[in-house]
Design a protein around this motif. Sequence first.
Motif, PDB file in Angstrom:
ATOM      1  N   PRO A 401       0.834  -1.207   0.000  1.00 51.38           N
ATOM      2  CA  PRO A 401       0.000   0.000   0.000  1.00 51.38           C
ATOM      3  C   PRO A 401       0.870   1.259   0.000  1.00 51.38           C
ATOM      4  CG  PRO A 401      -0.012  -1.034   2.160  1.00 51.38           C
ATOM      5  CD  PRO A 401       0.736  -1.952   1.257  1.00 51.38           C
ATOM      6  N   GLY A 402       0.238   2.418  -0.002  1.00 51.68           N
ATOM      7  CA  GLY A 402       0.971   3.686  -0.031  1.00 51.68           C
ATOM      8  C   GLY A 402       2.043   3.755   1.048  1.00 51.68           C
ATOM      9  N   LEU A 403       3.203   4.326   0.687  1.00 52.01           N
ATOM     10  CA  LEU A 403       4.336   4.365   1.608  1.00 52.01           C
ATOM     11  C   LEU A 403       3.997   5.135   2.885  1.00 52.01           C
ATOM     12  CD1 LEU A 403       7.296   3.807   2.280  1.00 52.01           C
ATOM     13  CD2 LEU A 403       7.897   5.891   1.022  1.00 52.01           C
ATOM     14  N   PHE A 404       3.310   6.254   2.766  1.00 54.41           N
ATOM     15  CA  PHE A 404       3.066   7.095   3.944  1.00 54.41           C
ATOM     16  C   PHE A 404       2.001   6.468   4.844  1.00 54.41           C
ATOM     17  CE2 PHE A 404       4.204   9.701   0.212  1.00 54.41           C
ATOM     18  CZ  PHE A 404       5.546   9.880   0.561  1.00 54.41           C
ATOM     19  N   GLU A 405       1.018   5.798   4.228  1.00 58.44           N
ATOM     20  CA  GLU A 405       0.044   5.046   5.020  1.00 58.44           C
ATOM     21  C   GLU A 405       0.749   3.896   5.762  1.00 58.44           C
ATOM     22  OE1 GLU A 405      -0.356   5.935   1.900  1.00 58.44           O
ATOM     23  OE2 GLU A 405      -2.327   6.867   1.644  1.00 58.44           O
ATOM     24  N   THR A 406       1.731   3.287   5.099  1.00 59.23           N
ATOM     25  CA  THR A 406       2.501   2.199   5.710  1.00 59.23           C
ATOM     26  C   THR A 406       3.282   2.715   6.923  1.00 59.23           C
ATOM     27  OG1 THR A 406       2.694   1.047   3.595  1.00 59.23           O
ATOM     28  CG2 THR A 406       4.295   0.466   5.298  1.00 59.23           C
ATOM     29  N   MET A 407       3.900   3.868   6.769  1.00 61.24           N
ATOM     30  CA  MET A 407       4.644   4.458   7.900  1.00 61.24           C
ATOM     31  C   MET A 407       3.726   4.691   9.096  1.00 61.24           C
ATOM     32  SD  MET A 407       7.100   7.358   6.202  1.00 61.24           S
ATOM     33  CE  MET A 407       8.477   6.958   5.118  1.00 61.24           C
ATOM     34  N   VAL A 408       2.519   5.199   8.826  1.00 67.80           N
ATOM     35  CA  VAL A 408       1.582   5.530   9.910  1.00 67.80           C
ATOM     36  C   VAL A 408       1.136   4.278  10.646  1.00 67.80           C
ATOM     37  CG1 VAL A 408      -0.673   6.529  10.459  1.00 67.80           C
ATOM     38  CG2 VAL A 408       0.842   7.695   8.846  1.00 67.80           C
ATOM     39  N   VAL A 409       0.826   3.188   9.923  1.00 68.59           N
ATOM     40  CA  VAL A 409       0.373   1.968  10.625  1.00 68.59           C
ATOM     41  C   VAL A 409       1.535   1.309  11.379  1.00 68.59           C
ATOM     42  CG1 VAL A 409      -1.571   1.502   9.093  1.00 68.59           C
ATOM     43  CG2 VAL A 409       0.608   0.401   8.629  1.00 68.59           C
ATOM     44  N   LEU A 410       2.761   1.495  10.875  1.00 66.72           N
ATOM     45  CA  LEU A 410       3.922   0.974  11.607  1.00 66.72           C
ATOM     46  C   LEU A 410       4.179   1.789  12.876  1.00 66.72           C
ATOM     47  CD1 LEU A 410       6.835   0.120   9.135  1.00 66.72           C
ATOM     48  CD2 LEU A 410       5.800  -1.388  10.823  1.00 66.72           C
ATOM     49  N   GLY A 411       3.919   3.072  12.778  1.00 70.72           N
ATOM     50  CA  GLY A 411       4.170   3.957  13.917  1.00 70.72           C
ATOM     51  C   GLY A 411       5.524   4.636  13.785  1.00 70.72           C
ATOM     52  N   GLN A 412       5.648   5.759  14.462  1.00 68.66           N
ATOM     53  CA  GLN A 412       6.859   6.585  14.342  1.00 68.66           C
ATOM     54  C   GLN A 412       8.116   5.848  14.790  1.00 68.66           C
ATOM     55  OE1 GLN A 412       6.361  10.344  16.335  1.00 68.66           O
ATOM     56  NE2 GLN A 412       7.959  11.355  15.139  1.00 68.66           N
ATOM     57  N   ASN A 413       8.062   5.214  15.962  1.00 67.86           N
ATOM     58  CA  ASN A 413       9.256   4.556  16.515  1.00 67.86           C
ATOM     59  C   ASN A 413       9.740   3.400  15.642  1.00 67.86           C
ATOM     60  OD1 ASN A 413       9.243   6.317  18.653  1.00 67.86           O
ATOM     61  ND2 ASN A 413       8.122   4.930  20.020  1.00 67.86           N
ATOM     62  N   LYS A 414       8.797   2.552  15.211  1.00 70.03           N
ATOM     63  CA  LYS A 414       9.180   1.385  14.416  1.00 70.03           C
ATOM     64  C   LYS A 414       9.688   1.807  13.038  1.00 70.03           C
ATOM     65  CE  LYS A 414       7.059  -2.768  15.198  1.00 70.03           C
ATOM     66  NZ  LYS A 414       6.058  -3.842  15.082  1.00 70.03           N
ATOM     67  N   THR A 415       9.082   2.829  12.464  1.00 70.57           N
ATOM     68  CA  THR A 415       9.526   3.330  11.158  1.00 70.57           C
ATOM     69  C   THR A 415      10.968   3.818  11.240  1.00 70.57           C
ATOM     70  OG1 THR A 415       7.287   3.971  10.504  1.00 70.57           O
ATOM     71  CG2 THR A 415       9.102   5.068   9.358  1.00 70.57           C
ATOM     72  N   ILE A 416      11.253   4.612  12.262  1.00 74.08           N
ATOM     73  CA  ILE A 416      12.610   5.176  12.424  1.00 74.08           C
ATOM     74  C   ILE A 416      13.620   4.077  12.717  1.00 74.08           C
ATOM     75  CG2 ILE A 416      14.035   6.662  13.906  1.00 74.08           C
ATOM     76  CD1 ILE A 416      11.411   8.412  14.220  1.00 74.08           C
ATOM     77  N   SER A 417      13.272   3.149  13.599  1.00 71.03           N
ATOM     78  CA  SER A 417      14.232   2.092  13.973  1.00 71.03           C
ATOM     79  C   SER A 417      14.563   1.200  12.772  1.00 71.03           C
ATOM     80  CB  SER A 417      13.690   1.248  15.134  1.00 71.03           C
ATOM     81  OG  SER A 417      12.570   0.492  14.733  1.00 71.03           O
ATOM     82  N   ARG A 418      13.599   0.956  11.884  1.00 73.75           N
ATOM     83  CA  ARG A 418      13.876   0.105  10.712  1.00 73.75           C
ATOM     84  C   ARG A 418      14.762   0.825   9.696  1.00 73.75           C
ATOM     85  NH1 ARG A 418       8.377  -3.608   9.906  1.00 73.75           N
ATOM     86  NH2 ARG A 418       8.660  -4.638  11.934  1.00 73.75           N
ATOM     87  N   LEU A 419      14.560   2.112   9.572  1.00 73.62           N
ATOM     88  CA  LEU A 419      15.464   2.880   8.703  1.00 73.62           C
ATOM     89  C   LEU A 419      16.877   2.868   9.280  1.00 73.62           C
ATOM     90  CD1 LEU A 419      13.189   5.943   7.842  1.00 73.62           C
ATOM     91  CD2 LEU A 419      13.933   4.164   6.248  1.00 73.62           C
ATOM     92  N   GLN A 420      16.986   3.002  10.587  1.00 71.00           N
ATOM     93  CA  GLN A 420      18.297   3.002  11.251  1.00 71.00           C
ATOM     94  C   GLN A 420      18.994   1.647  11.097  1.00 71.00           C
ATOM     95  OE1 GLN A 420      17.029   4.245  15.179  1.00 71.00           O
ATOM     96  NE2 GLN A 420      17.958   6.262  14.923  1.00 71.00           N
ATOM     97  N   GLU A 421      18.229   0.578  11.214  1.00 66.80           N
ATOM     98  CA  GLU A 421      18.793  -0.771  11.069  1.00 66.80           C
ATOM     99  C   GLU A 421      19.441  -0.923   9.691  1.00 66.80           C
ATOM    100  OE1 GLU A 421      15.771  -3.684  11.849  1.00 66.80           O
ATOM    101  OE2 GLU A 421      15.454  -2.915  13.888  1.00 66.80           O
ATOM    102  N   CYS A 422      18.780  -0.330   8.672  1.00 65.62           N
ATOM    103  CA  CYS A 422      19.311  -0.453   7.315  1.00 65.62           C
ATOM    104  C   CYS A 422      20.557   0.389   7.092  1.00 65.62           C
ATOM    105  CB  CYS A 422      18.244  -0.086   6.292  1.00 65.62           C
ATOM    106  SG  CYS A 422      17.072  -1.431   5.996  1.00 65.62           S
ATOM    107  N   PHE A 423      20.599   1.606   7.651  1.00 63.80           N
ATOM    108  CA  PHE A 423      21.815   2.404   7.389  1.00 63.80           C
ATOM    109  C   PHE A 423      22.935   2.078   8.368  1.00 63.80           C
ATOM    110  CE2 PHE A 423      19.510   5.911   9.825  1.00 63.80           C
ATOM    111  CZ  PHE A 423      20.420   6.067  10.863  1.00 63.80           C
ATOM    112  N   ASN A 424      22.652   1.271   9.388  1.00 63.33           N
ATOM    113  CA  ASN A 424      23.696   0.869  10.327  1.00 63.33           C
ATOM    114  C   ASN A 424      24.333  -0.473   9.944  1.00 63.33           C
ATOM    115  OD1 ASN A 424      23.541   3.101  11.954  1.00 63.33           O
ATOM    116  ND2 ASN A 424      22.000   2.205  13.329  1.00 63.33           N
ATOM    117  N   ARG A 425      23.799  -1.111   8.903  1.00 62.39           N
ATOM    118  CA  ARG A 425      24.303  -2.438   8.540  1.00 62.39           C
ATOM    119  C   ARG A 425      25.732  -2.349   8.013  1.00 62.39           C
ATOM    120  NH1 ARG A 425      21.320  -5.045   4.332  1.00 62.39           N
ATOM    121  NH2 ARG A 425      20.520  -3.038   3.716  1.00 62.39           N
TER     122      ARG A 425
END
Length: 425
Positions: A401-425
């Motif tokens: 589904p839409g990226l921004f709708e996906t971010m909202v259902v994931l929630g702010q904390n989970k969205t940020i932590s998953r982005l961090q996991e990817c750039f910290n690899r």
Amino acid sequence: MVRVRFAPSPTGYLHIGGARTALFNWMYAKALGGKFVLRIEDTDKVRSKKEYLDEILDSMQWLGFHWDEFYKQSDRFDLYRQYAQKLLDEGKAYREGEAVILKMPQKQIKIYDLIRDEISVDTKEIKDQVLMKSDGSPTYSFACVIDDALMEISCVIRGEDHISNTPKQIVIYEALGFRPPKFAHLPLILDYERARMSKRAGAVAVSDYRRQGFLPEAVVNYLMLLGWSPGNNQEKIAFASAVKNFSIKKINKAGAVFALDKLRWLNGQYIKEMDTARLAQLLVHFLKEKYPGNTFPDGKALENIVQLFKGRMATLTDFLEWTDFIFTDKVQFDPESKEKHLSQDKSKEFHLLAQALREIKEFNVKSTEEVFRRIVEQLGITAGDLVHPVRVALTGRAVGPGLFETMVVLGQNKTISRLQECFNR
């Protein structure tokens, strides 16, 4: 009074073909203001099991085939013995050891079938019929005839595999002095190879389809189309309207092929039109089964997630597949999507986006999109350059589904932590 019966044997689960027979019986009764009788044919003491009976009753109720009367043949053994003795006393039957056997009269039997017109059989092709077995239990045909007569069944609607039983049963009716009912023999349900549907071709029990996330109204709708049509090339049929227009004489003689892809499509149509709150309630059962012991968003929060995936679902279990990234802590990456969109270093882009998302006070579709577009502009790239990598980082997939709708259902904390996991690899 129109009276029909559905008579399953609890030696197995309710077969999809049996469900179609129950449906046409139920529709025939309701269309003519009659009664629908459910009779459990459990005379086989060895093979009849309570677990099968429970599943049959549960599946019937799930499909909405509520019965007006209920009987079990195991409660009626004394009746069968009495009628066997009557035939012995009248010289129409004889004993062979402990078994009671009907003498087969020599005659031509003509049966008018409501679907197949006239069927003619010479009884010289039929041997003497066992009525009561040596263990004291009745044979299928004997118990069936007595019950249909005493329950005043006006029309027997069953599968064409029972055609060979019908002349034998006509002889038993006549021997007992009962008037035979009308008969209608339904075409069989065939698999994609046009063979009789069996387990080797996939699910055959109603409970299998229920577990796979099909809706009862979609299953009933599809079963209606297997051998009968309301006209006008309709595929999605309002049940009340179908019952009103039902005619047994419009059922096809030819076997109907069961196409799973068509059932999936039809099920998806029902899901799309279903009230989101009701759909969310149905999905809770599947979530609890897949994630035992977990807690899930409920109420409006769950409904928001459901609404996001509603248009993509063909079955309820599709929801589990689409949303595993929401209900699990660790993302399961699709290897092809990961290779295509995350193989290049995106740490700068992800870091900037994570930082900007962290500063949002009200984390919603509007605010996340504004931040995303600002970062894209700042980096001097197109939105398309970042949408897919971010989606894969958050969900493990390149589509959804839409990226921004996906971010909202994931929630702010989970969205940020998953982005961090990817750039910290």
